[in-house]
Design a protein around this motif. Sequence first.
Motif, PDB file in Angstrom:
ATOM      1  N   ASN A  48     -12.676  -2.026  21.544  1.00  0.00           N
ATOM      2  CA  ASN A  48     -12.514  -3.384  21.184  1.00  0.00           C
ATOM      3  C   ASN A  48     -13.054  -2.164  19.735  1.00  0.00           C
ATOM      4  O   ASN A  48     -13.875  -2.280  18.954  1.00  0.00           O
ATOM      5  CB  ASN A  48     -11.976  -4.180  20.467  1.00  0.00           C
ATOM      6  N   THR A  49     -11.946  -1.345  18.857  1.00  0.00           N
ATOM      7  CA  THR A  49     -12.147  -0.835  17.571  1.00  0.00           C
ATOM      8  C   THR A  49     -11.470  -0.916  16.832  1.00  0.00           C
ATOM      9  O   THR A  49     -10.088  -0.821  16.916  1.00  0.00           O
ATOM     10  CB  THR A  49     -12.552   0.651  17.666  1.00  0.00           C
ATOM     11  N   PRO A  50     -11.914  -0.743  14.865  1.00  0.00           N
ATOM     12  CA  PRO A  50     -10.277  -0.376  14.029  1.00  0.00           C
ATOM     13  C   PRO A  50      -9.986   1.182  14.535  1.00  0.00           C
ATOM     14  O   PRO A  50     -10.387   1.994  14.783  1.00  0.00           O
ATOM     15  CB  PRO A  50     -11.138  -0.315  13.085  1.00  0.00           C
ATOM     16  N   PRO A  51      -8.128   0.955  13.821  1.00  0.00           N
ATOM     17  CA  PRO A  51      -7.563   2.182  13.985  1.00  0.00           C
ATOM     18  C   PRO A  51      -8.413   3.425  13.590  1.00  0.00           C
ATOM     19  O   PRO A  51      -7.895   4.688  14.113  1.00  0.00           O
ATOM     20  CB  PRO A  51      -6.260   2.218  13.813  1.00  0.00           C
ATOM     21  N   SER A  52      -9.055   3.337  12.681  1.00  0.00           N
ATOM     22  CA  SER A  52      -9.275   4.456  11.932  1.00  0.00           C
ATOM     23  C   SER A  52     -10.898   5.384  12.847  1.00  0.00           C
ATOM     24  O   SER A  52     -11.128   6.208  12.452  1.00  0.00           O
ATOM     25  CB  SER A  52     -10.568   4.454  10.589  1.00  0.00           C
ATOM     26  N   VAL A  53     -11.919   4.129  13.298  1.00  0.00           N
ATOM     27  CA  VAL A  53     -12.281   4.895  14.674  1.00  0.00           C
ATOM     28  C   VAL A  53     -11.519   6.176  15.264  1.00  0.00           C
ATOM     29  O   VAL A  53     -12.121   7.175  15.894  1.00  0.00           O
ATOM     30  CB  VAL A  53     -13.452   4.108  15.450  1.00  0.00           C
ATOM     31  N   ILE A  54     -10.673   5.462  15.823  1.00  0.00           N
ATOM     32  CA  ILE A  54     -10.077   6.387  16.739  1.00  0.00           C
ATOM     33  C   ILE A  54      -8.939   7.204  16.391  1.00  0.00           C
ATOM     34  O   ILE A  54      -9.282   8.303  16.728  1.00  0.00           O
ATOM     35  CB  ILE A  54      -8.476   5.732  17.831  1.00  0.00           C
ATOM     36  N   ASP A  55      -8.560   6.822  15.514  1.00  0.00           N
ATOM     37  CA  ASP A  55      -8.395   8.573  14.419  1.00  0.00           C
ATOM     38  C   ASP A  55      -8.986   9.362  13.762  1.00  0.00           C
ATOM     39  O   ASP A  55      -9.128  10.478  14.594  1.00  0.00           O
ATOM     40  CB  ASP A  55      -7.847   8.082  12.771  1.00  0.00           C
TER      41      ASP A  55
END
Length: 135
Positions: free
Chosen positions: A116-123
């Motif tokens: 469970n991560t913020p979208p910015s981490v995946i980017d």
Amino acid sequence: MTPEAASSAILIRDGRILLIRRRNPPSFDMYAFPGGRAEPGETPDQTALREFEEETGITAHSPRQFAFYDLQAENPGRHFHLTVFLVEASPDEIAEARDDAADAGWFTPDEIRALNTPPSVIDCIDRLEREIMGR
């Protein structure tokens, strides 16, 4: 609404990336790169290094700007300008969850995608694989 300045830092060791699980909002209980809000008079890189040490116990150095995000959509009612840095640190230093970090751990990019991560981490993970980790 005036955006709040924030910074985070990415440390990579042996193909794994250090993340903390956030104890407080924003992004409560999510895994993210160590980081937080700037203090008055701090530059973005100073914020990244200070927050990294406060949350992990590791003294990082040599910050290089990697990404910038306008995070109004990720944090309803809050508006952050987040600068993300790549950092280096001695391989002898051990990461410990401190300050507002509930946990700290080293994860592969594939493991991070399952968290469970913020979208910015995946980017950032996608960019890291393309530009740095050679995937």
